[in-house]
Write an enzyme that holds these catalytic residues in place. Sequence first.
Site, PDB file in Angstrom:
ATOM      1  N   HIS A  79      -6.533   4.006  -1.148  1.00 15.77           N
ATOM      2  CA  HIS A  79      -5.785   5.235  -0.874  1.00 15.77           C
ATOM      3  C   HIS A  79      -4.419   4.836  -0.333  1.00 15.77           C
ATOM      4  O   HIS A  79      -4.321   4.167   0.700  1.00 15.77           O
ATOM      5  CB  HIS A  79      -6.520   6.124   0.135  1.00 15.77           C
ATOM      6  N   CYS A  80      -3.359   5.252  -1.011  1.00  9.71           N
ATOM      7  CA  CYS A  80      -2.005   4.841  -0.652  1.00  9.71           C
ATOM      8  C   CYS A  80      -1.326   5.953   0.153  1.00  9.71           C
ATOM      9  O   CYS A  80      -1.149   7.065  -0.354  1.00  9.71           O
ATOM     10  CB  CYS A  80      -1.190   4.523  -1.905  1.00  9.71           C
ATOM     11  N   PRO A  81      -0.935   5.679   1.391  1.00  7.91           N
ATOM     12  CA  PRO A  81      -0.252   6.715   2.184  1.00  7.91           C
ATOM     13  C   PRO A  81       1.163   6.990   1.696  1.00  7.91           C
ATOM     14  O   PRO A  81       1.712   8.061   1.972  1.00  7.91           O
ATOM     15  CB  PRO A  81      -0.245   6.125   3.599  1.00  7.91           C
ATOM     16  N   ASN A  85      -1.905   9.778  -2.086  1.00  2.48           N
ATOM     17  CA  ASN A  85      -2.862   9.969  -3.167  1.00  2.48           C
ATOM     18  C   ASN A  85      -3.694   8.699  -3.315  1.00  2.48           C
ATOM     19  O   ASN A  85      -3.291   7.624  -2.863  1.00  2.48           O
ATOM     20  CB  ASN A  85      -2.129  10.280  -4.476  1.00  2.48           C
TER      21      ASN A  85
END
Length: 225
Positions: A79-81, A85
């Site tokens: 999960h990429c901040p 997303n």
Amino acid sequence: MERNPSEMDKIPETQKLGKLMASLFRASVADPGKLPENPKIPITELEHWELCNKCNMMRPKRSHHCSRCGHCVRRMDHHCPWINNCVGEDNHWLFLQLCFYTQILSSYTLILDFCHYYYFLPLKKENWDVFVFRHELALLRISAFMGLIILGGISRLFYTQLVGIFTDTTSIEKMSNCCEDISRPRKPWQQTFSEVFGTHWKILWFIPFRQRQPLRVPYHFANHV
């Protein structure tokens, strides 16, 4: 109609920035591979699915439940901040393009900063007391410093992503040490990259303005978290 040199120099930078913004926007809003609530599972593929112990829903193997998004994602990497997303099966290729074009634009910015800084050196003694000169030189140094930080961080992230594709493992699988099974067949790198980008045409791997068509993957290559 002829263009002057300054306008010609802006064209490559504008194209790189446009591809970078397109990759950022699409990676942020694209569906990473979210599973529907009631998926229709063919009887012949039922053995390749498993039950998620968090949301109690059936999911394909190698899927993962994202605690931040609250649902399972097919072949989730992380999960990429930065894009707010998940990075999964359907938008992993856009995330790779985002890292790639960020590196190019950062390198291009550093080259311009370097050339601009040495252009200022002959004017330093004469123009140091000028308000505009002092602040422009300070902003130039800040730009170079930020460019180095971004280039270093993105390069490291891009390297780990490439290693994961070469070895056909996700970041979650590496952390959980679930891919140590040596009996799992190793696919060639062309196949793994083609599966991520959805095409065998390598030139299309660099174009964000297209639709990804998933390739059919043999299940004997599959692993799960």
